[in-house]
Design an enzyme around this catalytic site. Sequence first.
Site, PDB file in Angstrom:
ATOM      1  CD1 TRP A 142      -3.066   1.296   0.769  1.00 41.00           C
ATOM      2  CD2 TRP A 142      -1.585   2.428   1.979  1.00 41.00           C
ATOM      3  NE1 TRP A 142      -3.619   2.522   1.040  1.00 41.00           N
ATOM      4  CE2 TRP A 142      -2.729   3.244   1.777  1.00 41.00           C
ATOM      5  CE3 TRP A 142      -0.517   2.948   2.708  1.00 41.00           C
ATOM      6  CZ2 TRP A 142      -2.828   4.532   2.290  1.00 41.00           C
ATOM      7  CZ3 TRP A 142      -0.626   4.233   3.217  1.00 41.00           C
ATOM      8  CH2 TRP A 142      -1.764   5.012   3.002  1.00 41.00           C
ATOM      9  CG  HIS A 143       3.348   2.254   3.221  1.00 37.46           C
ATOM     10  ND1 HIS A 143       2.731   1.208   3.843  1.00 37.46           N
ATOM     11  CD2 HIS A 143       3.237   3.308   4.070  1.00 37.46           C
ATOM     12  CE1 HIS A 143       2.275   1.602   5.027  1.00 37.46           C
ATOM     13  NE2 HIS A 143       2.567   2.866   5.185  1.00 37.46           N
ATOM     14  N   GLY A 144       3.572   1.783  -1.502  1.00 40.77           N
ATOM     15  CA  GLY A 144       4.188   2.102  -2.773  1.00 40.77           C
ATOM     16  C   GLY A 144       4.449   0.836  -3.551  1.00 40.77           C
TER      17      GLY A 144
END
Lengths: 471, 371
Positions: free
Chosen positions: A318-320
Amino acid sequence: MVFSSVLFLFRFLPIFLICYFMVPQRMKNVILFLGSLVFYAWGEPVYVFLMLFSTVLDYSLGRLIDINRKNGSAKVFLGMSILVNVMILGFFKYADFLLQTVNGVFGTQIPLLGLPLPIGISFYTFQTMSYTIDVYRGEAKVQKNLLDFGVFVTMFPQLIAGPIVKYRQVQNDLHRRSVDVCRISEGAKRFVAGLAKKVLIANNMGELWKLVSGMESQSMSMLTAWMGILSFAFQIYFDFSGYSDMAIGLGTMFGFTFPENFNYPYISASVTEFWRRWHITLGSWFREYVYIPLGGNRKGLGRQILNILIVWMLTGIWHGAGFHFLFWGLWFALFLILEKLFFGRVLDALPKFMGRCYTWLVVLFGWVFFALETPGAIRGYLRAMFGMSGASLMDQQGLFLGREYLVLFLVAAIASTPLIKGLIQKLGSAGTGYSIALYRLGEKVIPPVLLLLSVAYVVDASYNPFLYFRF
Amino acid sequence: MDEKRNALFTAGMLAAILLVFLIADLFHGDRVYSEMENRLLTKRPELSRETFLTGEFMEAYEEYLTDQFVGRDKWVGLKTRMDILSGKKDINGVYLGRDDYLIEQHPAEMFSRQEEVKKAVQLRKLVEEWDARVMLVPTADNILTDKMPSHGACYDETRLLQEVREQVGERSYIDVYSVLWEHKDEEIYYRTDHHWTSRGAYYGYLAWTKETHSFLYPYNVDNMTTVSENFRGTLHSKVPVVGTRDIIQIFPETELRKVSVTYDFGRAATSFYEPGHLDTKNQYAYFLDDNHAFIEIETDYKTDRTLFLIKDSYANSMIPLLQPHYSRIYVLDPRYYNGSVSELMKQYEPEGGMDVLVLYNCVHFMEDFRY
């Protein structure tokens, strides 16, 4: 538009506040919606339409779920909502990552899309999904007013960096909310505190991290390496939690109650505790909409471990779009599982101080995986941290930087604990005249001073003096 | 009730700050240039369909707002003061040294060994062709080690000097480093500027006379004339909040005789000094009118000897001291001269030959010297 800019502080915000507080109650959502569109379109003049599309779609699907609740096709519309949201997110965030991986594995030459990531897409898709899921589950009332729903999705305070607000947390505020001067003042103080965290601490920590991460890890001393990753740890915490504070503060001023997002994560005595204190709204989103539907801990230990792995892979990614984020998520999953299995009981038996040291180490190494992108860079940096880079334990450069940033590190360390909050509460609740006088004075002086100091750093951000002018 | 009043006060204060600066900024005109930061400020960007859709306009507009924000210099000053207060010794590439010294920073790895050797070989070619002398002046961070902040890194110039010494040979190498080191406790560098003072230049002159076996003109270092007491130099521009001021002094002996100075084949002057610059920020330009590509100097000393000087701005304050030794001094700054250095030298070489001197500070030498 970012909060910590001249444009936001001295154009958008005052003008918006005047409009918002001048108009009658029934017009406030119109102003909030239009203001949010301006705010978003300033940074994303094209993708603003993607956000509007997402808004209208989930509004309609929410209505359809509600209407067809009895006849069973509600499930189809919920499926559509989740599918479209995940596809939008997947397309803009992960398409190139997948193509790159496919190209890498199969040696193909599929051209990349090269699309810029729409700002805030990871946040607002999660928010709208929470709406349709909750409506389906009957945990939230369907929203029949498109404007009110539009305000929920696009509201500028938390639009681009959270907290991730679940629809049912604000459903009543959307329709009717009241503010008084105390709330406005509370919100404004919270906003200023967040701005100061971001501008005075995070940005300056960021400078140190930029310096250290730009160095060759082969010649980096142990001291420099540890200081560097520590600076990143403080940078990301004060950046992110500062942003959340600003969002929550603005929400408070407008009459909303947003959920808290951080609760002093760096005092945690276990990794499990850390994730209860760090980015709380993301963790709670995954728990509610992924972990528990997968069975949570109710289907045996093996299944629970699998669920933890799935949730933390998703949290990482989700963070990248990158393998290092995936690895970062799994790194935490490993310690969460260990703590579930037996290590948690060991930690309970140990003094709290040792649990904190252990958590700090896990988190700091986690930040190495998070902040550095390639396996080579990560390996090099870890070697430097373990003193295996061939460079010395400490060098002149490390000592110099340590002295340069000592005060900032001290300030950041203290601000990472509830000490200041406790002090303020103690002063404020004290009955004696002396403490309360000090509290009243601080309340009047500190917020304006912090605001002015923050503005100085915001204005200076474009100050790049010529390095080599000499005439 | 009390609580409400307090809340109103705090909210009112914060709102007032935003509003006051919003309004002040709206009535605040744009500046082209910031003297304090020594740079051009961003202009209002033009709006077009493309720049709007790509977001370029918005980015440029934010930069413009920030650059032109009301009271910008004051904000920048406040930020710098905060940095200093928090114990920072490195502000915008300048060290805050002891005793109010600002010292220009040069990173330890500023130039590699290979780069140094390359420059030294170039220099050697010049020395061999012209029997030139070489004066490389160390920068303040290498000499004022007692004034440097603890653990402050610097580019170690002794390695370069050693390489140059070996390349050009003892006869041509003039050891400025040792004489400055010997006098490191004196005022040989400005506190707010990256140049050496006239006293520093005098010690350079001393080394020159010694190693070229020239006679020593009896300048009196204890009897210098002060021409300015409010000099704030290039380093002050990068840390514009410190209150330190420098004094500029000259040797009165340098003004005893007539001199004719021709700048860039055009304007002629009758002094080494240009007092007009003392009213500007760049007061070091007092010496030989700042930077020029080529300067021709006719002195009143009938030695019939000629000097050809290849140099940077460090030389400007030492040139006046050389006049008793030469009837003519040609001064070339290759940074501002596009033609061939050797062609120019041949063109100006008189019948009886000329002395050639290379005079740079070590960093400028690495950056700007060419032959």
